[in-house]
Design a protein around this motif. Structure first.
Motif, short mmCIF file in Angstrom:
data_model
loop_
_atom_site.label_atom_id
_atom_site.label_comp_id
_atom_site.label_asym_id
_atom_site.label_seq_id
_atom_site.Cartn_x
_atom_site.Cartn_y
_atom_site.Cartn_z
N SER A 159 0.83 -1.21 0.00
CA SER A 159 0.00 0.00 0.00
C SER A 159 0.87 1.26 0.00
O SER A 159 0.57 2.22 -0.72
CB SER A 159 -0.91 -0.02 1.23
N LYS A 160 1.95 1.26 0.77
CA LYS A 160 2.84 2.41 0.79
C LYS A 160 3.46 2.65 -0.59
O LYS A 160 3.59 3.79 -1.04
CB LYS A 160 3.94 2.22 1.83
N ALA A 161 3.85 1.56 -1.24
CA ALA A 161 4.44 1.71 -2.57
C ALA A 161 3.43 2.28 -3.57
O ALA A 161 3.77 3.15 -4.39
CB ALA A 161 4.97 0.35 -3.06
N ILE A 162 2.18 1.81 -3.48
CA ILE A 162 1.15 2.32 -4.40
C ILE A 162 0.88 3.80 -4.13
O ILE A 162 0.83 4.62 -5.06
CB ILE A 162 -0.13 1.49 -4.26
N TRP A 163 0.72 4.15 -2.84
CA TRP A 163 0.43 5.55 -2.52
C TRP A 163 1.62 6.45 -2.83
O TRP A 163 1.43 7.62 -3.19
CB TRP A 163 0.06 5.66 -1.04
N ALA A 164 2.83 5.94 -2.67
CA ALA A 164 4.00 6.75 -3.01
C ALA A 164 4.00 7.10 -4.50
O ALA A 164 4.27 8.24 -4.89
CB ALA A 164 5.29 6.01 -2.64
N GLY A 165 3.67 6.12 -5.35
CA GLY A 165 3.58 6.41 -6.78
C GLY A 165 2.48 7.40 -7.10
O GLY A 165 2.65 8.31 -7.92
N ILE A 166 1.31 7.24 -6.42
CA ILE A 166 0.20 8.18 -6.67
C ILE A 166 0.57 9.59 -6.22
O ILE A 166 0.30 10.58 -6.92
CB ILE A 166 -1.06 7.68 -5.96
N ILE A 167 1.20 9.70 -5.05
CA ILE A 167 1.58 11.03 -4.54
C ILE A 167 2.61 11.68 -5.44
O ILE A 167 2.55 12.89 -5.71
CB ILE A 167 2.09 10.89 -3.09
N ASN A 168 3.58 10.89 -5.90
CA ASN A 168 4.60 11.46 -6.79
C ASN A 168 3.97 12.04 -8.05
O ASN A 168 4.27 13.18 -8.45
CB ASN A 168 5.62 10.37 -7.17
N LYS A 169 3.10 11.28 -8.66
CA LYS A 169 2.46 11.77 -9.89
C LYS A 169 1.51 12.92 -9.59
O LYS A 169 1.36 13.85 -10.40
CB LYS A 169 1.72 10.62 -10.58
N GLY A 170 0.83 12.86 -8.40
CA GLY A 170 -0.07 13.95 -8.05
C GLY A 170 0.66 15.26 -7.82
O GLY A 170 0.22 16.33 -8.26
N ILE A 171 1.80 15.20 -7.13
CA ILE A 171 2.59 16.42 -6.91
C ILE A 171 3.09 16.99 -8.22
O ILE A 171 3.07 18.21 -8.45
CB ILE A 171 3.75 16.12 -5.94
N LEU A 172 3.56 16.10 -9.10
CA LEU A 172 4.04 16.56 -10.39
C LEU A 172 2.91 17.22 -11.18
O LEU A 172 3.09 18.31 -11.77
CB LEU A 172 4.62 15.37 -11.16
N PHE A 173 1.72 16.61 -11.19
CA PHE A 173 0.59 17.17 -11.92
C PHE A 173 0.15 18.51 -11.33
O PHE A 173 -0.15 19.46 -12.05
CB PHE A 173 -0.56 16.17 -11.91
N ALA A 174 0.11 18.58 -9.98
CA ALA A 174 -0.29 19.83 -9.33
C ALA A 174 0.71 20.95 -9.61
O ALA A 174 0.33 22.11 -9.83
CB ALA A 174 -0.41 19.61 -7.82
N SER A 175 1.99 20.61 -9.63
CA SER A 175 3.01 21.64 -9.92
C SER A 175 2.85 22.17 -11.35
O SER A 175 2.97 23.37 -11.59
CB SER A 175 4.41 21.04 -9.74
N ILE A 176 2.56 21.27 -12.27
CA ILE A 176 2.35 21.72 -13.66
C ILE A 176 1.13 22.62 -13.75
O ILE A 176 1.14 23.65 -14.45
CB ILE A 176 2.22 20.49 -14.58
N LEU A 177 0.05 22.26 -13.04
CA LEU A 177 -1.15 23.11 -13.06
C LEU A 177 -0.89 24.48 -12.46
O LEU A 177 -1.32 25.51 -13.00
CB LEU A 177 -2.28 22.42 -12.29
N VAL A 178 -0.16 24.52 -11.34
CA VAL A 178 0.14 25.81 -10.70
C VAL A 178 0.95 26.69 -11.64
O VAL A 178 0.68 27.88 -11.81
CB VAL A 178 0.87 25.58 -9.37
N ALA A 179 1.98 26.09 -12.26
CA ALA A 179 2.80 26.87 -13.19
C ALA A 179 1.99 27.36 -14.38
O ALA A 179 2.14 28.50 -14.85
CB ALA A 179 3.98 26.03 -13.66
N PHE A 180 1.08 26.49 -14.87
CA PHE A 180 0.27 26.87 -16.03
C PHE A 180 -0.64 28.06 -15.69
O PHE A 180 -0.71 29.05 -16.43
CB PHE A 180 -0.55 25.67 -16.50
#
Length: 530
Positions: free
Chosen positions: A408-429
């Protein structure tokens, strides 16, 4: 693109130097954060390629990886090599093909580059090295064997001396948790004995990496005799019967809900009996002898005499019986059966598992199945015991919970990583979009609107703060025309006065004669090249 940079430059000119520094710092920080997130999310996952390597072999592997521009890491003082997970299979096969795995074993290729004038001693030495290398390669292919070493002691034949047999010693480095049975060890000794001329199986010694003897020497064989084979037969019979019982139990009760053990007593006595049976009622004539004598008496009478000798043989049956060895004298089977778990829900909606024991009827049915599977015979004293005992599965459940948490930690770590990356792109946009929107609308919303919690900055002289959320614009100070004209040169003042006179006269003419002024303008428009 040029229009974009022009708008960006026009927007930046509306800010002060301090504001430009803040905006540039924020943009650089956001860009660096996005790059770091992308690199962190896409970083390769390193796994162990080889461990406990010789430094010379490790240096060759590192050189090949550097030549192919493959990333790697060294651990454990350079004895453990790690590379990205997607490259592991390819490079393991490649290094195995190159002979880097384990020791650099040389076989018959030693003779590929023979030196001219090689002495007989060196030839014999190379021959022994080649044999040892080839045998090592073969043994290393056996399952459970990580590496091995083969040492051959081949005596030199001398004239007028009895020829002596050779000897061999083998060291096995096994996979942790792997053990070789007696048959596998005998197979290795037979391999050595048949591959090297002059070595008998009894002259081969096999030991493991801990120094424990795996092969049987001659002394043990002389003392034990056939006891070793009898013990192997007993283990084989018990294992076969136990596997049958366990298959039935797993099919009925499910996996890991039962446990069976079998013990057998085998009869290894060898009985040889010869029996001769005679039948007096059935007589057979073996031979018969007749003697007849004829003579004349005094009265001229003729006399005759006959003797008959008959030899009889009784009917005899001879039986030679040898009792089979290894017959089962007694069989004992012990079976432990786990109960079943029933899910219950309490008043609060919490789900729990309740243990329920097996009924007497179920235990009787299981006992009957086991007896049928093992060939139960009450006459020889066989025993089958089936008991219901609750199994302790706390350790297994703890392991399952632990692995579920890790997964579960491995799955959530992957989701959080991609979520942070997506949120950063949205903020910059949205940040860039907001800046461009401010330039196009002319409202001039500045960084103070995007960052409302930013501490206030002292305004430089000549600037004033507008409404909240608006840009800080410099105060426009009006200058008197006379003061401005006095600062000009005389020639510039003369040009301005002449231009004012001309403009005044044109305006007056247009007011006085608007029709002629309109015709003049239409003629200018109609003329090409104007």
């Amino acid at each position: 693109m040029n229009n974009y940079f022009f708008q960006l430059s026009q927007m930046m000119q509306r800010y002060t130097v301090g504001q430009r520094i803040i905006i540039a710092t924020l943009l650089i920080g956001m860009g660096s954060a996005m790059v770091s997130l992308v690199m962190w999310a896409n970083r390769p996952e390193y796994v162990v390629l080889f461990a406990d390597m010789d430094p010379s072999v490790a240096s060759k592997m590192v050189g090949d990886l550097q030549g192919s521009k493959v990333e790697y890491k060294l651990d454990n003082g350079g004895r453990t090599l790690l590379i990205p997970k997607e490259n592991v299979s390819e490079w393991r096969l490649r290094f195995t093909e190159l002979g880097y795995v384990g020791d650099m074993i040389s076989g018959y290729e030693i003779f590929d580059n023979n030196d001219i004038g090689m002495t007989s001693f060196k030839q014999k030495l190379n021959m022994r090295r080649a044999l040892e290398g080839e045998l090592t390669r073969t043994i290393n292919q056996f399952p459970g064997v990580l590496n091995s070493r083969v040492h051959l002691a081949l005596p030199e034949g001398k004239l007028f001396q009895e020829e002596k047999g050779g000897k061999a010693s083998i060291v096995l480095f096994l996979t942790p948790g792997t053990y070789l049975d007696r048959g596998q060890v005998k197979g290795i000794t037979a391999l050595i004995a048949n591959a090297v001329d002059g070595i008998e199986p009894d002259a081969v010694v096999v030991v493991n990496s801990d120094g424990n003897l795996l092969s049987d020497n001659q002394g043990e064989q002389a003392v034990m005799g056939a006891a070793g084979n009898q013990w192997d037969l007993k283990i084989a019979v018990e294992s076969t019967i136990q596997a049958k019982v366990q298959d039935i139990l797993d099919g009925v009760l499910g996996f890991q809900n039962s446990f069976a053990k079998v013990a057998v007593d085998l009869n290894f006595e060898q009985i040889e009996r010869t029996t001769e049976a005679y039948d007096p009622e059935n007589v057979v004539v073996l031979s018969e002898e007749r003697q007849t004598e004829t003579s004349l008496g005094a009265d001229s009478a003729e006399y005759s005499k006959e003797n008959v000798l008959t030899n009889y043989e009784l009917n005899k049956t001879t039986e030679h019986y040898i009792a089979p060895s290894g017959e089962i004298q007694r069989l004992s089977v012990a079976v432990l059966v786990n109960g079943r778990y029933i899910k219950t829900v309490d008043e609060d909606g919490n789900e729990t598992k309740e243990y329920v024991s097996r009924s007497s009827k179920e235990l009787s049915q299981i006992t009957a199945l086991v007896k049928s599977a093992v060939g139960f015979k009450e006459a020889r004293g066989d025993l089958v015991q089936v008991e219901n005992i609750q199994f302790d599965k706390s350790a297994v459940e703890e392991d399952l919970v632990y692995f579920e948490k890790v997964e579960s930690k491995a799955i959530w770590a992957g989701i959080i990583n991609k979520g942070i990356l997506f949120a950063s792109i949205l903020v910059a946009f949205f940040f860039v979009k907001s800046l461009l929107k401010n330039v196009g609308s002319g409202e001039g919303d500045n960084m103070m609107a995007l960052l409302p919690n930013m501490p206030s900055v002292a305004l430089p002289a000549g600037y004033q703060q507008q409404a909240p959320g608006k840009i800080m614009a410099p105060v426009e100070q009006e200058i008197d025309e006379d003061i401005f004209i006095k600062k000009l040169s005389p020639e510039a003042r003369a040009k301005i006065k002449a231009k004012d006179k001309m403009t005044t006269s044109v305006v007056e003419h247009a007011k006085n004669s608007p029709e002629s002024a309109a015709k003049l303008v239409r003629s200018w428009i109609s003329q090409p090249g104007r």
